[in-house]
Design a protein around this motif. Structure first.
Motif, short mmCIF file in Angstrom:
data_model
loop_
_atom_site.label_atom_id
_atom_site.label_comp_id
_atom_site.label_asym_id
_atom_site.label_seq_id
_atom_site.Cartn_x
_atom_site.Cartn_y
_atom_site.Cartn_z
N LYS A 102 0.74 -1.27 -0.02
CA LYS A 102 -0.16 -0.04 -0.07
C LYS A 102 0.97 1.30 0.12
CE LYS A 102 -3.89 -2.22 2.20
NZ LYS A 102 -5.03 -2.25 3.06
N ASN A 103 2.17 1.07 -0.10
CA ASN A 103 2.88 2.28 -0.14
C ASN A 103 3.25 3.21 1.01
OD1 ASN A 103 5.30 3.46 -1.71
ND2 ASN A 103 3.70 4.86 -2.62
N TYR A 104 2.85 2.59 2.17
CA TYR A 104 2.78 3.52 3.36
C TYR A 104 4.18 3.84 3.68
CZ TYR A 104 -1.89 1.74 4.50
OH TYR A 104 -3.24 1.62 4.46
N PHE A 105 4.36 4.94 4.63
CA PHE A 105 5.50 5.55 4.98
C PHE A 105 6.23 4.35 5.58
CE2 PHE A 105 8.23 7.23 8.54
CZ PHE A 105 8.95 8.08 7.84
N TYR A 106 7.58 4.39 5.18
CA TYR A 106 8.55 3.39 5.72
C TYR A 106 9.94 3.81 5.56
CZ TYR A 106 11.38 -1.27 5.93
OH TYR A 106 12.07 -2.01 6.33
N ILE A 107 10.65 3.56 6.57
CA ILE A 107 11.96 3.81 6.62
C ILE A 107 12.87 2.70 6.26
CG2 ILE A 107 14.13 4.75 7.81
CD1 ILE A 107 12.61 6.93 8.86
N ASP A 108 13.78 2.46 5.34
CA ASP A 108 14.38 1.20 4.89
C ASP A 108 15.29 0.66 6.09
OD1 ASP A 108 15.60 -0.87 3.60
OD2 ASP A 108 16.32 0.35 1.76
N LYS B 53 19.89 11.34 10.59
CA LYS B 53 19.49 11.54 9.26
C LYS B 53 18.38 11.13 8.67
CE LYS B 53 21.74 10.52 4.89
NZ LYS B 53 22.99 9.71 4.01
N GLU B 54 17.76 10.27 8.96
CA GLU B 54 16.41 9.31 8.62
C GLU B 54 15.09 10.34 9.05
OE1 GLU B 54 17.86 4.62 8.48
OE2 GLU B 54 16.96 5.35 10.07
N VAL B 55 15.23 10.93 10.32
CA VAL B 55 14.41 11.47 10.87
C VAL B 55 14.29 13.06 10.30
CG1 VAL B 55 13.55 12.68 13.06
CG2 VAL B 55 14.26 10.64 13.06
N PHE B 56 15.42 13.58 9.87
CA PHE B 56 15.54 14.89 9.37
C PHE B 56 15.19 14.70 8.00
CE2 PHE B 56 18.94 17.13 12.44
CZ PHE B 56 18.09 16.92 13.19
N GLN B 57 15.39 13.60 7.22
CA GLN B 57 14.82 13.63 5.93
C GLN B 57 13.50 13.47 5.97
OE1 GLN B 57 16.81 13.50 2.75
NE2 GLN B 57 14.29 13.92 2.16
N ALA B 58 12.75 12.68 7.02
CA ALA B 58 11.60 12.61 6.84
C ALA B 58 10.62 14.00 7.08
CB ALA B 58 11.08 11.43 7.87
N LEU B 59 11.29 14.55 7.98
CA LEU B 59 10.61 15.95 8.34
C LEU B 59 10.74 17.00 7.10
CD1 LEU B 59 12.39 16.55 11.74
CD2 LEU B 59 9.84 16.37 11.35
N ASN C 172 13.14 7.36 18.70
CA ASN C 172 12.18 5.96 18.59
C ASN C 172 11.19 6.16 17.43
OD1 ASN C 172 9.33 6.58 19.79
ND2 ASN C 172 10.51 7.79 21.47
N PRO C 173 10.82 5.28 16.78
CA PRO C 173 9.84 5.20 15.60
C PRO C 173 8.63 5.78 16.13
CG PRO C 173 11.27 3.36 15.54
CD PRO C 173 11.44 3.91 16.89
N TRP C 174 7.96 5.32 17.17
CA TRP C 174 6.54 5.54 17.41
C TRP C 174 6.41 7.04 17.51
CZ3 TRP C 174 2.40 2.58 17.48
CH2 TRP C 174 1.48 3.06 18.03
N SER C 175 7.01 7.60 18.20
CA SER C 175 7.07 9.08 18.53
C SER C 175 7.22 9.96 17.08
CB SER C 175 7.97 9.77 19.71
OG SER C 175 7.45 9.40 20.93
N ILE C 176 8.27 9.41 16.49
CA ILE C 176 8.56 10.19 15.20
C ILE C 176 7.17 10.17 14.16
CG2 ILE C 176 10.04 10.29 13.15
CD1 ILE C 176 10.94 11.59 15.77
#
Length: 572
Positions: free
Chosen positions: A18-24, A263-269, A298-302
């Protein structure tokens, strides 16, 4: 258009389809496979992607997902031709103990039988082959009937349960001509329940035999992974597993495979047009450290923040923290003093064993730090190795603002049953109303004293000490904006019990001294109170406040006298 964020979804196939948001995080597949380890136990805090990563492993290796390039195209693992050939090549047994939460041994064992049955039912196609013996087919039927029928016609012996996963692996090995990968998620959930509800010894004997048969004496197993929050001691349940590799939060391996890197969090923002929130998000949600990898979120909060766009303690609100709450409340005064340091944004330096021995948690006072580190509430700033034996001493601090808020809620909750009296006591203290202070404090002590009792027969001295240090933590939380709360520190010629230093130097300061009534030296409780007040004067505890420029006329003294659950307060 930004991808949809699906909160709480742990189904890798659905997220990708379903192409949901996902960090590799597929680099984890390659790193684990190339390690060559037989059985890997990985511990991470709750809500850190353990279950999603396990489901990803299942989708990658399981031959029930053969030729599913659609799930992995565009991800890092698919760039390696060698791993494209590995996808879908193994039979996989997937188990999860996440829902094994029972207050007694029998229900816990039945829940584990249900987990085993789920694994069996996912491979029911085996029953159509002629490779299974009648006995093996019978296990399918007996497990299913036992779980689905409130009054099954047959009981299941422990020996059958111990060997059930090995038996299923044997069937799969014969059917595919290939050894099996076994995945067990949240392995330690039933351990914590067994400890909290008092059936630890019986349960650990059972689970030790199950693990031994499943992971050690299993010739049909290729590799295995277990995940959980805590590293339960080898002596407790892994005594026979000499093929176990343990990866904790202090290990270097898999450091960036669970949780989001900065890096992953800042890219998502940036992707969600929230790049201007990076500093705020870092303050609230950064701080987790795995091995030498710092700045883990932590992924849950982000994911919740990306979806809701509001700062909230999302992760801190997902658990009752019951075990840690219980241990802290009943902990010794010096543990509570260290918690005061942590809540004042300072480090503590402690030594502990990373292995959790649940049945020794209340005897080994430093085990609480190991549990809080594994749970993600504290982080390591530095590890210092001392002496010839290079004993590790850990410099710990609260992980971030979100976890700080969790501690605040916990300490406020200690007085929740008598919250109105507690709040009124604080007001009476600040306003100098000794009569009201006595009335409210006696009600508070009566209803909460036993909550701080660490044993069946605490000494007359220990019980009030535990109470007042817990009380100080409550003060620290409630008065943090207005006062610095300090306890058991040197000032003048001694160590005061509690000092409240005002942020605004025009406000009053307070010194509180606690004493237990000694019937051999003091006739009345009033004598004990007076002794406490005299000690404040004789030891010149005002010295620290006077050095900070607070006038003598602004300093209030209060003596607290304890006799059982009775409290008497006086002041000058």
């Amino acid at each position: 258009m930004n991808k949809v964020i699906s909160i709480g979804k742990q189904d890798f196939e659905q997220i990708r389809k379903k192409n949901y948001f996902y960090i590799d995080k597929t680099n984890y597949i390659q790193e684990w496979w190339e390690s060559g380890d037989d059985v890997t136990l990985i511990t991470r805090p709750r809500r850190f992607g353990k279950t999603l990563n396990m489901d990803m492993m299942k989708c990658f290796f399981s031959n029930q997902y053969i030729d599913r390039s659609d799930l992995f195209e565009g991800l890092s693992i698919w760039k390696n031709e060698q791993y494209r050939k590995l996808q879908g090549k193994y039979p996989v047994i997937f188990l999860t103990f996440a829902d094994v939460k029972a207050d007694n041994y029998d229900e816990s064992k039945n829940s584990i039988i249900a987990c085993i049955n789920d694994a069996y039912q996912s491979h029911r196609y085996l029953l159509k082959s002629n490779l299974l013996t009648d006995g093996e087919k019978e296990i399918f039927r007996v497990l299913d009937e036992y779980v689905s029928n409130p009054e099954p016609t047959k009981t299941i012996t422990n020996e059958v349960i111990f060997r059930a996963v090995k038996g299923l692996a044997s069937c799969l090995n014969r059917y595919y001509g290939q050894k099996v990968i076994i995945l067990l998620d949240e392995y330690d959930t039933p351990m914590q329940e067994a400890y909290v509800h008092g059936y630890w010894d019986e349960f650990t004997s059972f689970i030790r035999s199950f693990f031994n048969s499943t992971f050690k004496t299993n010739p049909y197993m290729e590799r295995a992974i277990m995940t959980g929050i805590t590293r339960v001691s080898k002596e407790s349940i892994f005594s026979d597993l000499n093929n176990l590799t343990v990866i904790t939060t202090t290990s270097e391996r898999y450091a960036d495979c669970f949780g989001f890197t900065e890096k992953e969090v800042f890219q998502a923002l940036d992707d969600f047009d929230m790049g201007n929130k990076k500093k705020l998000v870092k303050t609230w949600y950064d701080g987790f450290t795995f091995g030498n990898q710092k700045d883990i979120y932590n992924p849950w909060s982000i994911t919740n923040y990306l979806k809701e766009k509001q700062l909230r303690p999302y992760w801190a609100q997902t658990s009752s923290n019951g075990l840690i709450n219980k241990l802290l409340q009943k902990s010794s005064p010096d543990i509570k003093e260290m918690m005061e340091e942590l809540l004042n944004d300072r480090n503590i330096i402690v030594n502990f064993d990373e292995q959790i021995v649940f049945d020794q948690l209340e005897q080994n006072k430093n085990a609480i730090w190991s549990l809080m580190l594994a749970s993600g509430y504290l982080k390591i700033q530095e590890i210092e190795y001392r002496g010839m034996l290079l004993t590790p001493w850990y410099h710990l601090c609260v992980t971030n603002l979100e976890t700080m808020s969790m501690f605040y809620s916990m300490f406020q909750g200690w007085f929740h049953d008598d919250a109105s009296n507690y709040n009124e006591f604080i007001n009476a203290l600040l306003n100098g109303n000794v009569k009201e202070m006595n009335a409210y404090m006696n009600d508070i002590a009566l209803t909460t004293f036993s909550s701080f009792d660490a044993g069946k027969h605490p000494s007359g001295k220990t019980q009030p000490e535990r109470f007042y240090h817990g009380f100080v933590l409550g003060l620290l939380v409630d008065l943090k904006e207005r006062y610095e709360v300090k306890s058991n520190r040197e000032s003048g010629y001694g160590r005061y019990d509690v000092m409240l230093i005002p942020t605004n130097k025009r406000d009053n300061a307070f010194i509180l001294e606690f004493k237990v009534h000694d019937s051999e030296e003091e006739k009345k409780l009033q004598d004990t109170v007076q002794a406490a007040l005299n000690q404040i004067e004789e030891k010149q505890y005002d010295a620290e406040l006077l050095e900070q420029g607070i006038k003598k006329s602004q300093i209030r003294h209060y003596g607290f006298a304890f006799e059982g659950k009775k409290v008497l307060i006086d002041g000058n």
